[in-house]
Design a protein around this motif. Sequence first.
Motif, PDB file in Angstrom:
ATOM      1  N   ASP A  53       0.842  -1.193   0.000  1.00 51.25           N
ATOM      2  CA  ASP A  53       0.000   0.000   0.000  1.00 51.25           C
ATOM      3  C   ASP A  53       0.882   1.250   0.000  1.00 51.25           C
ATOM      4  N   PRO A  54       0.738   2.136  -0.998  1.00 52.52           N
ATOM      5  CA  PRO A  54       1.637   3.300  -1.091  1.00 52.52           C
ATOM      6  C   PRO A  54       1.616   4.190   0.144  1.00 52.52           C
ATOM      7  N   ALA A  55       0.437   4.420   0.719  1.00 54.73           N
ATOM      8  CA  ALA A  55       0.350   5.290   1.886  1.00 54.73           C
ATOM      9  C   ALA A  55       1.058   4.665   3.089  1.00 54.73           C
ATOM     10  N   HIS A  56       0.885   3.370   3.268  1.00 53.39           N
ATOM     11  CA  HIS A  56       1.535   2.692   4.387  1.00 53.39           C
ATOM     12  C   HIS A  56       3.046   2.631   4.168  1.00 53.39           C
ATOM     13  N   ARG A  57       3.455   2.437   2.929  1.00 55.35           N
ATOM     14  CA  ARG A  57       4.893   2.443   2.640  1.00 55.35           C
ATOM     15  C   ARG A  57       5.494   3.807   2.943  1.00 55.35           C
ATOM     16  N   TRP A  58       4.754   4.859   2.652  1.00 57.78           N
ATOM     17  CA  TRP A  58       5.238   6.203   2.987  1.00 57.78           C
ATOM     18  C   TRP A  58       5.405   6.347   4.503  1.00 57.78           C
ATOM     19  N   LEU A  59       4.425   5.862   5.268  1.00 58.78           N
ATOM     20  CA  LEU A  59       4.499   5.939   6.726  1.00 58.78           C
ATOM     21  C   LEU A  59       5.725   5.196   7.244  1.00 58.78           C
ATOM     22  N   ARG A  60       5.951   3.986   6.751  1.00 59.64           N
ATOM     23  CA  ARG A  60       7.107   3.201   7.206  1.00 59.64           C
ATOM     24  C   ARG A  60       8.413   3.880   6.828  1.00 59.64           C
ATOM     25  N   GLY A  61       8.450   4.422   5.610  1.00 55.64           N
ATOM     26  CA  GLY A  61       9.655   5.114   5.178  1.00 55.64           C
ATOM     27  C   GLY A  61       9.914   6.369   5.991  1.00 55.64           C
ATOM     28  N   ALA A  62       8.844   7.101   6.300  1.00 53.26           N
ATOM     29  CA  ALA A  62       9.000   8.316   7.102  1.00 53.26           C
ATOM     30  C   ALA A  62       9.544   7.972   8.483  1.00 53.26           C
ATOM     31  N   LEU A  63       9.027   6.920   9.089  1.00 44.77           N
ATOM     32  CA  LEU A  63       9.498   6.522  10.410  1.00 44.77           C
ATOM     33  C   LEU A  63      10.965   6.101  10.364  1.00 44.77           C
ATOM     34  N   ALA A  64      11.332   5.335   9.336  1.00 39.92           N
ATOM     35  CA  ALA A  64      12.730   4.901   9.208  1.00 39.92           C
ATOM     36  C   ALA A  64      13.663   6.099   9.049  1.00 39.92           C
TER      37      ALA A  64
END
Length: 315
Positions: free
Chosen positions: A281-292
């Motif tokens: 999911d693009p939105a969830h991938r963005w969230l994970r990337g932002a946290l990393a």
Amino acid sequence: MQRLPDMNLLPSLDALLRAGSVAGAATEMRISASAMSRALGRLRRVVGDELLVPSGRGLTLTPRARELQPRVEAALASALAALRPQPELELGVLKREFTLRTNDGVAVMFGPALTERVLREAPGVRLRLLPEGEENPADLRDRIDLDVGQMHDLPHDIRTGRLGEYSYAAVARADGPYADERLTPERFAALPHITVTRRGRVRSVVDEGLAELGLARDVLATAPTYTAACFFALRSDALALVPRRFAIEAARAMPLAVLDIPLDLPAYPLVQAWHLRVDTDPAHRWLRGALAEIVTALGPTGGGPAGQTAPDAAI
């Protein structure tokens, strides 16, 4: 269950209703007029209406056909949208709520930076942070979008990403009698300790490390959260043992001194976990990337921010 009609007829019906003729619809669909005529015959049987009838030298739509026209256009557009690849993520217009689960240490570390980034990049996103408790990894299947901390014995349908490591430090009130000391193992063991544990257990790797040196400590109090432990230290001459990165942040907001623990303690992994349903999911991938990226930007101090305690590991 009612048998579905041949959905391949939908584009032909749309073309016939818009063109108002077999020849025009055939040209638009790039098939022969005879093939379109056969499609019209099948549509008449499915719909139960003639749809197009002779009118002078041409054809005209029946009332039923005119009634169907906007519905057919909408159905076809919806079907095409469903079968197209997912559009590129537009953070500026994204409307989404994410539920994250972690402890107060992690929340203090990444929460401020993450909320600031959400407001700046994706103002339509809402974050819901839940406290750790009796964690069940199965919650990621429907109730939790992202779990952050230490992960153990995860089901096969849970994905993880390593964010870094964290170690521990001690905090003491800044005007305390040993706030400026460089602690030795003997001095460290002699001072009262405040530890963080959910179940009140006090033994940990700290006690094991001290025992190897022939030393033992006295745990004055246990606290349910790292924040509570820091407040305990502010009103006593005790050391609160908390993750190093959390200690640094706490010392920025409270009159606390950060002291090194004079023992060779292990570093603990910080992991984020999510269910397979949101893996691409693009939105969830963005969230994970932002946290990393936020964890990386925190720097090497202690290898990263605090993570969830192990099932009930006090420090």
